[in-house]
Design an enzyme around this catalytic site. Structure first.
Site, mmCIF file in Angstrom:
data_model
loop_
_atom_site.group_PDB
_atom_site.id
_atom_site.type_symbol
_atom_site.label_atom_id
_atom_site.label_comp_id
_atom_site.label_asym_id
_atom_site.label_seq_id
_atom_site.Cartn_x
_atom_site.Cartn_y
_atom_site.Cartn_z
ATOM 1 C CD GLU A 168 -2.992 1.070 2.251
ATOM 2 O OE1 GLU A 168 -2.639 0.537 3.321
ATOM 3 O OE2 GLU A 168 -4.096 1.579 2.087
ATOM 4 C CB ALA B 69 -0.777 -4.562 11.093
ATOM 5 C CD GLU C 30 -5.774 -2.598 4.939
ATOM 6 O OE1 GLU C 30 -4.832 -2.384 5.723
ATOM 7 O OE2 GLU C 30 -6.283 -1.725 4.220
ATOM 8 C CG ASN C 31 -1.611 -7.902 2.842
ATOM 9 O OD1 ASN C 31 -1.623 -6.920 2.128
ATOM 10 N ND2 ASN C 31 -0.643 -8.148 3.715
ATOM 11 C CG HIS D 196 -6.815 -0.766 12.311
ATOM 12 N ND1 HIS D 196 -6.897 0.600 12.501
ATOM 13 C CD2 HIS D 196 -6.458 -0.927 11.012
ATOM 14 C CE1 HIS D 196 -6.618 1.217 11.380
ATOM 15 N NE2 HIS D 196 -6.333 0.316 10.449
ATOM 16 C CD GLU D 197 -4.130 -3.754 10.017
ATOM 17 O OE1 GLU D 197 -4.549 -3.724 8.841
ATOM 18 O OE2 GLU D 197 -3.569 -2.786 10.572
HETATM 19 ZN ZN ZN Z 1 -5.807 0.437 8.430
#
Ligand code: ZN
Length: 858
Positions: free
Chosen positions: A127, A272, A274-275, A305-306
């Site tokens: 990202e 982290a 989020e894949n 969150h992820e």
């Molecule tokens: Zn995020």
């Protein structure tokens, strides 16, 4: 910046022309340690046959390009960042075979060699736009497609991707080939590969869906082998399972990505990512040494969150990076919300108020602040937008929104949003539309006030009293700075706190909920009553605004009035209030330190305690008049040793105060005690001077020039010969107050390209030490001279750390501001994203100067 940019207009045009359908990506990880084979076969449609477009690819070389069966000359069609295609048909297949490069800066396919055992570990991080460093693709979030990865890797490795394994083929030559199932339609930036001989713990979890059926989700957690002894996979998987249950309950949409792997990876640039099906985490969340519950809470927050992104971000994705906030605000809000509802951290909103929101308020007062809904012209803008506005202010505003429309309407809006837009792309309007449906409120006015304007409001209580202390009139004054003058509607609570004359305890006597709007809002409820000892605006932390205290209230705080507040959220707001007053130069740094030292021992929330210790350190270094520093040093050091001695054995407070005395050490006696702690001559029952604490002590002693000419660090590194140990060694060397040590550190991180970002961060955080101003002086000119080249030649993550971390802040002076302004007026300052970083660093120095003046005159 190295690597091609991509503008919003180009992306919009490409999305108009093309539909990405399917990718077959073949990677060969057996070709040495600098490059790997990357072959991308893309099936896509074009709405205007005959048109031209391009594929994104950042790779050292392209072997072949074949479009619809016809070989193209790579030298002609590949320019280093794009493969240009012309004469497109309605349906197309392009095959691009390249040699791509491993990354050492965490962007693309990062390659790490563990110094402990020589094992190689790979992982991807993309990202916003680095998947084109792994394989050729259409790098923009709204060209979703199905991806099928096939990876050839050394036989002793395992390989993971977003999807489950379809087939494993034992190869010759000690290599195996892993073919994964095709993904659901997803964006390029969340595709992922993890490879290496990772230590992995596997489990599974069954979720009961609303229709009564069961959904089985394989879960796992992995880390490199040398960290396996410290890996508390069970705790990580417990939070993961609690999150899966919780989100199924409130989102009412089955987890769409099959399995859920969590990879903890080295030299990671962020917290982290989020894949889908393969979340990557910074391995610093695997703790080698004793840490406090704040760390475990923070990690659980990150997991939540992820996971929220699996729905908000991965299943439904923003069309372009303007609406990055759509997913990040939501996930950040959900991180804390899920903790309060589904884990033992039921007070997570307290650390959100005191920690996460401080990030938002800080960012929102920089000259470069922007509305939550940002104008993102291109990828360079996008990269810098992963900031306190997008995450923490966005989440704060969603918290206010949930208070405004009600939690049920808010969650029902999310449910409808997932169902309506699954596997698609959206803009802000799509979210507002469902919220308007579920709440019946006009979301456009709300959006205009909160999402489309920048800046933070300040709320001040004005209470008039007669000679007997009885209130004759009260109101709330809302203000804003001239640059960002918007006044907003706020739903808030006002807490009235007074000490009970009988018991002496401070009690909440009344809590009033009301809507604040415009400059003045009457508070008639107080009239005729005795003035409360404390009128706490925004009690419960419903809205996003700074608050102010009166001189009498601050006097009470200095006598222990914060510690006396009965509720941890009220204390968090009081702590935040005095922090903002200090940063805004309306209260002296000395007073901030005095209030913290008086009240900190009784603070029960450990994340707040640790945040306060960081703030004390910052005030000491930046916001005190230099003439007041020696007295503050003595007060800090004396008090922290006291509270450390008094802390219960084995408690989190003991750990926090242990690090506190190390950071706050000064004077001969203080440094001598640190040496005694290190050698074991000084002990505190229950406090283990473990590896991380040892390094913290050594780095402090090094900065003070009391490290036996560097011998302490060299000896420690010999017994801790790990990636962490090596990084600490370099940081300890950079901390030493010697011209030669500074020169070496500068050469290492500023003059040498492609250093891992966590090394750059570690070195620069030690480079400028409080008290080392003289040593920083020779680097002012080299800093400004290096900026243009650093920006042109480095990866963005590398460059950002050097530009921000290398700014010579301890020399905070009118001269530094003038030098910065001269640079800003020069041609070198043209790149908007670089300019933004320097403007922000300058603002920190200007703010420090104002605070120092306030401290001088107080
Ligand atoms: Zn995020």
């Amino acid at each position: 910046m190295t690597g091609g940019n991509l503008t919003r207009d180009e992306a919009a045009e490409r999305a108009r022309l093309l539909t990405a359908e399917h990718y077959a990506v073949e990677l060969d990880l057996t070709r040495g340690d600098t490059t790997f084979g990357s072959k991308s076969t893309i099936a896509f449609a074009c709405s205007e046959p005959g048109a031209s477009s391009f594929v994104d690819l950042l790779a050292p070389s392209v072997r072949s390009v074949t479009l619809n069966g016809e070989a193209l000359d790579p030298a002609e069609v590949f320019d280093g960042a794009r493969v240009h295609l012309s004469g497109l048909r309605a349906e197309n297949v392009v095959v691009i075979d390249a040699a791509a490069a491993y990354s050492r800066t965490g962007e693309g396919l990062h390659r790490f060699v563990d110094p402990v055992d020589g094992e190689v570990y790979l992982y991807t991080q993309f990202e916003p736009a680095d998947s084109r460093r792994l394989f050729a693709n259409f790098e923009q979030p709204d060209l979703k497609a199905r991806f099928q990865f096939t990876v050839t890797a050394p036989a002793r490795w395992r390989v993971w991707s977003n999807e489950t394994l379809e087939e494993l083929t034992q190869g010759t030559d000690d290599a195996n080939t892993w073919r994964f199932n095709p993904t659901e339609p997803i964006s390029t930036y969340i595709t992922a590969i993890v490879a290496g001989d990772y230590h992995v713990v596997e489990d599974q979890h069954t979720v009961r869906l609303k229709d009564g059926s069961d959904l089985l989700i394989p879960v796992s957690a992995m880390v490199r082998k040398s960290l396996a002894p410290y890996f508390d996979a069970a705790a990580i998987l417990d939070v993961t399972k609690a999150g899966l249950d919780f989100y199924h309950e409130i989102f009412d949409y089955p987890y769409p990505f099959g399995k859920y792997d969590s990879a903890f990876v080295p030299e990671y640039n962020l917290g982290a990512m989020e894949n889908p099906g393969l979340v990557t985490f910074n391995e610093r969340m695997v703790y080698r040494s004793k840490t406090t519950d704040a760390s475990y809470q923070g990690r659980a927050n990150t997991i939540m969150h992820e996971m929220a992104h699996m729905w908000f971000g991965d299943l439904v994705t923003m069309k372009w990076w303007d609406d990055l906030w759509l997913k990040e605000s939501f996930a950040d809000f959900m991180g804390a919300f899920a903790l309060t509802r589904a884990t033992r951290w039921q007070h997570a909103w307290v650390s959100f108020a005191n920690g996460r929101k401080a990030w938002a308020y800080r960012q929102d007062q920089l000259p470069t602040t922007h509305p939550i809904v940002a104008d993102i012209r291109d990828l360079e803008d996008a990269r810098l937008n992963f900031d306190g506005i997008t995450y923490a202010k966005g989440a704060s505003v969603l918290k206010q929104l949930a208070a405004y429309v009600g939690e049920d309407a808010f969650l029902e809006g999310a449910r409808r949003y997932f169902k309506a837009h699954a596997f698609g792309n959206t803009t802000l309007g799509d979210l507002l539309a469902v919220l308007e449906e579920t709440s019946g409120r006009d979301m456009k006015a709300w959006s205009k006030a909160w999402l489309q304007t920048a800046g933070v409001n300040t709320l001040t209580a004005e209470v008039d009293t007669d000679a007997n202390g009885v209130v004759t009139g009260a109101r709330i004054r809302q203000s804003a700075v001239p640059e960002f003058p918007t006044l907003r509607p706020h739903r808030i609570a006002v807490g009235c706190y007074s000490s009970n004359p009988a018991t002496g305890a401070v009690e909440l006597t009344e809590r009033i909920e009301l809507d604040v709007d415009g400059e003045l809002t009457d508070l008639p409820q107080l009239a005729g009553k005795s003035r409360p000892g404390l009128v706490l605006l925004n009690d419960q932390d419903l809205t996003y605004a700074k608050i102010r205290f009166t001189a009498a209230e601050l006097d009470a705080f200095e006598r222990g009035g914060i510690a006396a507040l009965p509720d941890s959220m009220a204390r968090a707001l009081a702590w935040s209030g005095i922090w903002h007053m200090t940063r805004d130069a309306v209260m002296s740094g000395r007073r901030f330190i005095a209030i913290v030292l008086r009240n900190i021992e009784a603070e029960t929330d450990i994340s707040v305690v640790q945040n306060l210790l960081r703030q004390v350190h910052q005030v000491r270094g930046e916001y005190l008049d230099p003439a007041n520093r020696p007295a503050a040093d003595l007060a800090i050091s004396t008090r922290l040793w006291e509270v450390l001695s008094a802390a219960p054995a084995g408690s989190d407070h003991q750990v926090a105060f242990g690090y506190g005395v190390v950071r706050g050490a000064s004077q001969d006696s203080g440094f001598a005690k640190l040496r005694a702690l290190l050698s074991g001559e000084l002990t505190f029952p229950g406090l283990t001077v473990d590896q991380d604490l040892r390094w913290a002590i050594i780095e402090t002693l090094a900065a003070a020039g009391r490290d036996d000419d560097g011998v302490l660090a060299e000896r420690e590194a010999a017994t801790d010969d790990t990636a962490d140990g090596r990084r600490h060694l370099v940081a300890a060397r950079a901390a030493r107050p010697l011209a030669q040590a500074k020169a070496e550190a500068w050469r290492l991180v500023v003059a040498t390209p492609d250093q891992p970002n966590d090394l750059i961060g570690a070195v620069l955080s030690e480079f400028y030490q409080v008290g080392g101003e003289k040593l920083a002086e020779p680097y002012v000119e080299p800093y400004f001279e290096a900026l243009a080249a650093v920006w042109a030649e480095r990866s963005i993550q590398n460059a950002e750390r050097i530009v921000s971390g290398g700014y010579p802040w301890p020399l905070t002076s009118p001269d530094l501001l003038a030098r910065t302004d001269a640079w800003l007026a020069s041609d070198a300052a043209k790149a908007p994203a670089l300019r933004r970083l320097v403007l922000e660093a300058r603002d920190g120095a200007a703010r420090a100067l104002r605070a120092q003046e306030c401290d001088r005159n107080a």
